[in-house]
Design an enzyme around this catalytic site. Structure first.
Site, mmCIF file in Angstrom:
data_model
loop_
_atom_site.group_PDB
_atom_site.id
_atom_site.type_symbol
_atom_site.label_atom_id
_atom_site.label_comp_id
_atom_site.label_asym_id
_atom_site.label_seq_id
_atom_site.Cartn_x
_atom_site.Cartn_y
_atom_site.Cartn_z
ATOM 1 N N ASN A 158 -32.211 11.779 -18.211
ATOM 2 C CA ASN A 158 -33.424 12.518 -17.841
ATOM 3 C C ASN A 158 -33.167 13.286 -16.548
ATOM 4 O OD1 ASN A 158 -36.374 13.007 -18.184
ATOM 5 N ND2 ASN A 158 -36.537 11.893 -16.266
ATOM 6 N N SER A 201 -33.982 11.518 -13.538
ATOM 7 C CA SER A 201 -33.038 10.445 -13.217
ATOM 8 C C SER A 201 -32.184 10.128 -14.437
ATOM 9 C CB SER A 201 -33.787 9.167 -12.796
ATOM 10 O OG SER A 201 -34.614 9.393 -11.679
ATOM 11 N N SER A 246 -32.908 12.963 -8.213
ATOM 12 C CA SER A 246 -32.488 12.135 -9.337
ATOM 13 C C SER A 246 -32.169 10.723 -8.879
ATOM 14 C CB SER A 246 -31.246 12.735 -10.010
ATOM 15 O OG SER A 246 -30.890 12.009 -11.161
ATOM 16 N N GLY A 247 -32.703 9.745 -9.618
ATOM 17 C CA GLY A 247 -32.346 8.350 -9.388
ATOM 18 C C GLY A 247 -31.234 7.954 -10.337
ATOM 19 N N TYR A 272 -38.340 9.165 -15.161
ATOM 20 C CA TYR A 272 -39.668 9.776 -15.139
ATOM 21 C C TYR A 272 -39.879 10.674 -16.362
ATOM 22 C CZ TYR A 272 -43.412 12.898 -13.476
ATOM 23 O OH TYR A 272 -44.565 13.631 -13.338
#
Length: 367
Positions: free
Chosen positions: A201, A239, A277-278, A129
């Site tokens: 990120n 993420s 977070s992914g 993102y």
């Protein structure tokens, strides 16, 4: 500037010639970057492409595996990898709201290359993102931008920092983005190469660790892009997506095991513990050639001869993957530049700042 330029090393392994994922034979990386700042809005985004082989991916599939450490993110194409163990398309990184257009553009590109066959594809697109610095709702990325990234794909040194899909990303409250690193195993360990490429990120400032040292505790007072109204987000949101490549002849389940080790590199830098977070990882191997091509109605041979790494030799690959991921994240931060967007400013981690912080927490360069 990269981490090793500062005299800071991760682990005891040896990087490849480029210290990049492109040290793995045949792997290529391309970027297309979009930057604009005006009264009408902010655009800091793009696309990064990882090609597993220097030919149409569907004509030379690779064994692959995936691992999701935390699923607060999304991706396309992963279920087919879990089912079949095959990577049959390039891998793309972009922003959260551009996954669809990038996926569709890769379908169109694959169709153009493979239209002489009865063929279908499920492209792998990973996202993080960038909406803190970029107007993500405007969905700036287009088919033409994906094509430009494909055309940019090449071996050799890889651009890092604020490029491609990493253009608008934030890492440990500094400017983040694309980073890469590699390790070459000794002949006794198999002599294979392992490379990693990250889109970083994620993370909070005071959790940042560099080569095991708590540098973030010294750097925590530097202005953060999250300073200000809370409705723009909170530190730690975001993420990280990671691709690990190797020429070791791994089977799909071994690729999954290798992908899991990205978690270790991430944890060493101070990530992997945020709910927002992914953390999605993929690993592929170019070590087996001649794998079956999806050519519906025209099946090939009933069996395929394969090689595989014996489990006794997996440890060195795991160490290499963890070290390469750790270094790639730090390279992403050091290669970045300051970026301002949507009224926010993400400051890059300056080399002199990092060296001063490392000195304060007890690190000293090796003689």
């Amino acid at each position: 500037m990269r981490l090793r330029d500062l005299g800071i090393t991760i682990g005891s392994g040896t990087p490849g010639a480029f210290n990049a994922i492109t040290d793995v034979p045949g792997v290529r990386v391309g970027h297309h970057t979009l930057n604009a700042e005006s009264a009408d809005g902010s655009m800091h985004t793009g696309v990064t492409i990882i090609e597993p082989r220097p030919v149409a991916a569907h004509l030379a599939p690779c064994f692959a595996g995936v691992h999701v450490l935390n699923g607060n993110g999304d991706a396309t194409g992963l279920e087919w990898i879990r089912e079949a163990g095959l990577l049959t398309t390039p891998i793309a990184y972009t922003n959260t709201h551009s996954v669809g257009v990038v996926r569709d553009a890769l379908v169109a590109a694959e169709r153009e290359m493979g239209k002489q066959h009865t063929y279908w594809c499920m492209p792998v697109v990973l996202e993080t993102y960038d909406g803190i610095l970029s107007d993500i709702w405007d969905q700036h990325v287009s088919t033409e931008h994906v094509q430009a990234a494909l055309e940019d794909a090449r071996s050799g040194p890889v651009q890092e920092g604020c490029v491609g899909g990493g253009t608008g990303m934030i890492c440990h409250e500094f400017k983040g983005g694309i980073g890469t690193s590699s390790r070459v195993l000794s002949s006794e360990e198999g002599g294979w190469t392992v490379g990693a490429l990250v889109q970083a990120n994620y993370g909070v400032r005071d959790a940042l660790r560099v080569a095991g040292y708590p540098a973030g505790s010294v750097l925590k007072d530097i202005p953060s892009p999250y300073d200000g109204p809370v409705n723009v987000g909170v530190p730690g949101m975001g993420s990280i997506v990671i691709t690990i490549a190797t020429d070791a002849p791994l089977l799909p389940h071994q690729c999954t095991r290798l992908a899991q080790r990205a978690s270790i590199g991430l944890a060493r830098v101070g990530g992997g513990t945020e709910d927002d977070s992914g953390d999605i990882f993929i690993a592929f191997s170019v070590g087996n050639s001649g794998l079956p091509v999806a050519n519906l109605g025209h099946p090939g041979p009933a069996t395929t001869p394969l090689k595989m790494v014996n489990n006794d030799y997996m440890t060195a690959l795991f160490v290499a993957a963890a070290d390469a991921v750790e270094e790639a994240i730090l390279n992403a931060m050091l290669a970045a530049n300051d970026v301002q967007g949507r009224g926010r400013k993400a400051l890059a981690l300056k080399p002199e700042q990092l060296l001063a912080a490392m000195a304060k927490v007890g690190w000293a360069p090796q003689p």
